[in-house]
Design a protein around this motif. Structure first.
Motif, mmCIF file in Angstrom:
data_model
loop_
_atom_site.group_PDB
_atom_site.id
_atom_site.type_symbol
_atom_site.label_atom_id
_atom_site.label_comp_id
_atom_site.label_asym_id
_atom_site.label_seq_id
_atom_site.Cartn_x
_atom_site.Cartn_y
_atom_site.Cartn_z
ATOM 1 N N MET A 1 -10.911 -9.944 15.280
ATOM 2 C CA MET A 1 -10.270 -9.875 13.969
ATOM 3 C C MET A 1 -9.391 -11.101 13.760
ATOM 4 N N ASN A 2 -9.342 -11.548 12.508
ATOM 5 C CA ASN A 2 -8.505 -12.699 12.196
ATOM 6 C C ASN A 2 -7.268 -12.321 11.371
ATOM 7 N N ASN A 3 -7.393 -11.229 10.586
ATOM 8 C CA ASN A 3 -6.335 -10.938 9.632
ATOM 9 C C ASN A 3 -6.350 -9.446 9.270
ATOM 10 N N ILE A 4 -5.161 -8.813 9.274
ATOM 11 C CA ILE A 4 -5.030 -7.411 8.885
ATOM 12 C C ILE A 4 -3.902 -7.303 7.864
ATOM 13 N N ILE A 5 -4.178 -6.678 6.713
ATOM 14 C CA ILE A 5 -3.175 -6.465 5.673
ATOM 15 C C ILE A 5 -3.061 -4.959 5.441
ATOM 16 N N ILE A 6 -1.824 -4.437 5.429
ATOM 17 C CA ILE A 6 -1.583 -3.003 5.272
ATOM 18 C C ILE A 6 -0.500 -2.815 4.218
ATOM 19 N N SER A 7 -0.705 -1.877 3.302
ATOM 20 C CA SER A 7 0.321 -1.609 2.290
ATOM 21 C C SER A 7 0.344 -0.125 1.934
ATOM 22 N N ASN A 8 1.548 0.385 1.668
ATOM 23 C CA ASN A 8 1.779 1.765 1.219
ATOM 24 C C ASN A 8 1.180 2.786 2.192
ATOM 25 N N PHE A 9 1.253 2.455 3.473
ATOM 26 C CA PHE A 9 0.609 3.293 4.493
ATOM 27 C C PHE A 9 1.661 3.819 5.474
ATOM 28 N N LYS A 10 1.825 5.137 5.507
ATOM 29 C CA LYS A 10 2.765 5.804 6.419
ATOM 30 C C LYS A 10 4.144 5.153 6.352
ATOM 31 N N GLY A 11 4.622 4.539 7.443
ATOM 32 C CA GLY A 11 5.967 3.980 7.443
ATOM 33 C C GLY A 11 6.083 2.635 6.762
ATOM 34 N N ILE A 12 4.965 2.084 6.275
ATOM 35 C CA ILE A 12 4.962 0.737 5.678
ATOM 36 C C ILE A 12 4.819 0.865 4.166
ATOM 37 N N GLU A 13 5.913 0.575 3.446
ATOM 38 C CA GLU A 13 5.887 0.732 1.991
ATOM 39 C C GLU A 13 5.274 -0.477 1.317
ATOM 40 N N HIS A 14 5.793 -1.654 1.642
ATOM 41 C CA HIS A 14 5.282 -2.875 1.031
ATOM 42 C C HIS A 14 4.178 -3.455 1.914
ATOM 43 N N SER A 15 3.553 -4.478 1.446
ATOM 44 C CA SER A 15 2.432 -5.075 2.174
ATOM 45 C C SER A 15 2.924 -5.913 3.351
ATOM 46 N N GLU A 75 -14.759 17.413 0.034
ATOM 47 C CA GLU A 75 -14.201 16.257 -0.666
ATOM 48 C C GLU A 75 -12.716 16.471 -0.960
ATOM 49 N N ALA A 76 -12.365 17.707 -1.342
ATOM 50 C CA ALA A 76 -10.949 18.021 -1.586
ATOM 51 C C ALA A 76 -10.142 17.931 -0.300
ATOM 52 N N ALA A 77 -10.748 18.414 0.795
ATOM 53 C CA ALA A 77 -10.071 18.341 2.100
ATOM 54 C C ALA A 77 -9.871 16.892 2.529
ATOM 55 N N LYS A 78 -10.848 16.033 2.239
ATOM 56 C CA LYS A 78 -10.734 14.606 2.563
ATOM 57 C C LYS A 78 -9.566 13.983 1.806
ATOM 58 N N ARG A 79 -9.469 14.308 0.499
ATOM 59 C CA ARG A 79 -8.375 13.739 -0.304
ATOM 60 C C ARG A 79 -7.019 14.178 0.232
ATOM 61 N N ASP A 80 -6.919 15.455 0.591
ATOM 62 C CA ASP A 80 -5.662 15.957 1.152
ATOM 63 C C ASP A 80 -5.343 15.268 2.476
ATOM 64 N N TRP A 81 -6.375 15.090 3.290
ATOM 65 C CA TRP A 81 -6.189 14.443 4.595
ATOM 66 C C TRP A 81 -5.724 13.000 4.428
ATOM 67 N N LEU A 82 -6.385 12.250 3.537
ATOM 68 C CA LEU A 82 -6.025 10.845 3.329
ATOM 69 C C LEU A 82 -4.649 10.710 2.691
ATOM 70 N N ASN A 83 -4.245 11.695 1.868
ATOM 71 C CA ASN A 83 -2.915 11.642 1.251
ATOM 72 C C ASN A 83 -1.799 11.711 2.295
ATOM 73 N N ASN A 84 -2.111 12.261 3.456
ATOM 74 C CA ASN A 84 -1.110 12.329 4.530
ATOM 75 C C ASN A 84 -0.717 10.951 5.044
ATOM 76 N N PHE A 85 -1.549 9.939 4.757
ATOM 77 C CA PHE A 85 -1.278 8.584 5.233
ATOM 78 C C PHE A 85 -0.445 7.775 4.242
ATOM 79 N N LEU A 86 -0.213 8.324 3.048
ATOM 80 C CA LEU A 86 0.562 7.594 2.053
ATOM 81 C C LEU A 86 2.017 7.468 2.493
ATOM 82 N N HIS A 87 2.624 6.361 2.130
ATOM 83 C CA HIS A 87 4.047 6.167 2.425
ATOM 84 C C HIS A 87 4.876 7.190 1.660
ATOM 85 N N ASN A 88 5.642 8.003 2.411
ATOM 86 C CA ASN A 88 6.491 9.039 1.814
ATOM 87 C C ASN A 88 5.742 9.908 0.797
#
Length: 482
Positions: A1-15, A75-88
């Protein structure tokens, strides 16, 4: 890997962006490996989880959503699961991008050959289960579990780990073949001088963690033999906390060798381990394969800084409007981090131990007092080592009748210019004031921490400026450190 960008994910609010490159002569060149320092709660595990989600979405999803949930319900369960990764629990979408490929455009097998080892995988268990260590949502290999758990593969792995435990770590324990029909590793060991079988529940947390770490890492060593030398991306997330210093040193050597043939992201909150990795990389002349960076949270925003881009003490104070206040945890942690960095650099100059924990360096400095020398002479730092060299030179050339006078003058010059008594006294007072926040691993301690006082902040900043003045000068005792 050369580059990883993460934003609004769990403890990381900004990019935030992890760039696996280093600057050389002003030019950015690719770097295989990165060591990333950050406080506990600073975002390390969020980074590891983002990579895990990107690399193992299907496996990760299947571990969280039962297979009998299908159709719209799934599909609904997937959305709920992925929402757990959102910042706050934010309503905005998170984004993960690796080498230009975004999670929102995710497809199966978008990235492969990823291996992740974190503290959540080292939770103490009554038995050590190989299948759990090779969990398919952490251990990304093209080989299925049955192949990795075959009798031949397991025998090879256990032989390797037993050799390392005995030869390198000097542990009087050995791993035995899994019990029939299971993936449980048997553990034998010497207790009260007698070889005893099945001592699994007698292992302490550090021993159990060490075994799990070695099993995981040695499976990584096995993979190139199966994959014709394929390169892996290995994420190590703060796994050193329960290991003692000696075992960290040995494991750090293991990791630097693993980084020769793979790409690694090693994250830690341990300043001593960060410095140890930096030292080993320098000694092994592999600096172009590694970058060293720090992850800070400044004004609520995560910022990644190269190790050679750290601010001065004055700049650090200006960052907090010119005042470090006792109730400003962010400022206190930034000051602690800078203090530890300066302390380790100072310890290197005095040859007090590049591989030591901060608390050990504090104890050594506070106890040596007048026994060591640290003198500023122009743009040079002179220590007890330089005193011995000058003594030797005087003895070699000075006439006998002048020898005593010359030696007295030399000691008088060193005594009058010695910074050590003042430094040792200040550090001793900080230690007396229970400055736990300055001690290595303080953020792992349980219970209420002593409140830092305004007086301690003033003393600490004065000491840090003195140390900064010293470590920014060249020293004849500083030949093999970065």
């Amino acid at each position: 890997m050369n580059n990883i960008i993460i934003s609004n994910f769990k403890g990381i609010e900004h990019s935030i962006e992890l760039d696996f490159s280093i600057l050389k002569d002003g030019i950015s060149i690719p770097s295989n490996n990165m060591v990333l320092y950050s406080e506990n709660g600073g975002g390390k595990t969020s980074i590891a989880e983002a990579i895990r989600l990107m690399a193992f979405r299907t496996e990760f999803e299947n571990s969280k959503i039962a297979p009998y949930i299908v159709g719209e319900e799934r599909e609904a369960a997937k959305r709920d699961w992925l929402n757990n990764f959102l910042h706050n629990q934010s309503t905005e979408s998170f984004e993960i991008e690796i080498d230009g490929m975004k999670f929102s455009d995710w497809q199966p097998d978008i990235i492969s050959n990823v291996l992740i080892l974190g503290r959540s995988q080292l939770i103490p268990t009554s038995k050590i289960n190989l299948a759990e260590i090779l969990d398919t949502s952490y251990f990304g290999s093209s080989h299925n579990l049955s192949e990795l758990l075959s009798a031949d593969a397991v025998t090879l792995i256990l032989d390797e780990v037993n050799e390392i435990l005995n030869t390198d770590f000097k542990e009087q324990i050995s791993l035995a073949l899994p019990e029939t029909g299971e993936n449980i590793v048997g553990i034998n060991g010497v207790i009260d001088g007698l070889l005893t079988e099945n001592i699994d529940e007698k292992l302490n947390e550090a021993q159990q963690n060490l075994i799990k770490i070695l099993l995981f890492l040695n499976y990584i060593k096995l993979l190139p033999r199966l994959d014709m030398g394929k390169k892996y991306f290995i994420v190590i997330d703060d796994i050193m906390s329960s290991l003692d210093l000696a075992n960290r040193i040995i494991l750090a050597r293991f990791l630097t060798k693993l980084g020769l043939d793979n790409q690694m992201l090693i994250m830690t909150h341990n300043v001593g381990f960060y410095n140890l990795m930096k030292h080993l990389v320098c000694v092994e002349n592999s600096t172009e394969k590694w970058s060293f960076k720090s992850l800070y949270k400044i004004d609520g925003k995560h910022t990644i800084c190269p190790s050679n881009d750290e601010c001065t003490v004055d700049e650090l104070v200006k960052r907090f409007d010119g005042h470090i206040l006792p109730n400003n945890d962010l400022a206190i942690n930034a000051m602690r981090r800078k203090f530890e960095k300066l302390l380790h650099e100072f310890g290197k100059i005095l040859i007090l131990g590049v591989q030591d924990e901060t608390i050990n360096i504090i104890q050594k400095i506070s106890s040596i007092g007048n026994e060591y020398y640290c003198n500023i002479e122009g743009n040079k730092i002179k220590t007890h080592i330089d005193l011995l060299r000058e003594l030797s030179s005087i003895i070699d050339v000075c006439p006998q009748e002048q020898l005593q006078s010359k030696i007295r003058k030399l000691f008088l010059r060193y005594d009058n210019g010695n910074n050590m008594p003042w430094i040792a006294d200040v550090i001793k007072h900080l230690h007396t004031f229970q400055k736990v926040i300055f001690h290595q691993g303080s953020h792992d301690q349980i219970g209420i921490q002593p409140v830092i006082s305004a007086k301690e902040i003033t003393m600490s900043l004065e000491l840090m400026k003195r140390l900064e003045l010293i470590v920014n000068r060249s020293s004849s005792n500083y030949p093999y450190f970065m």
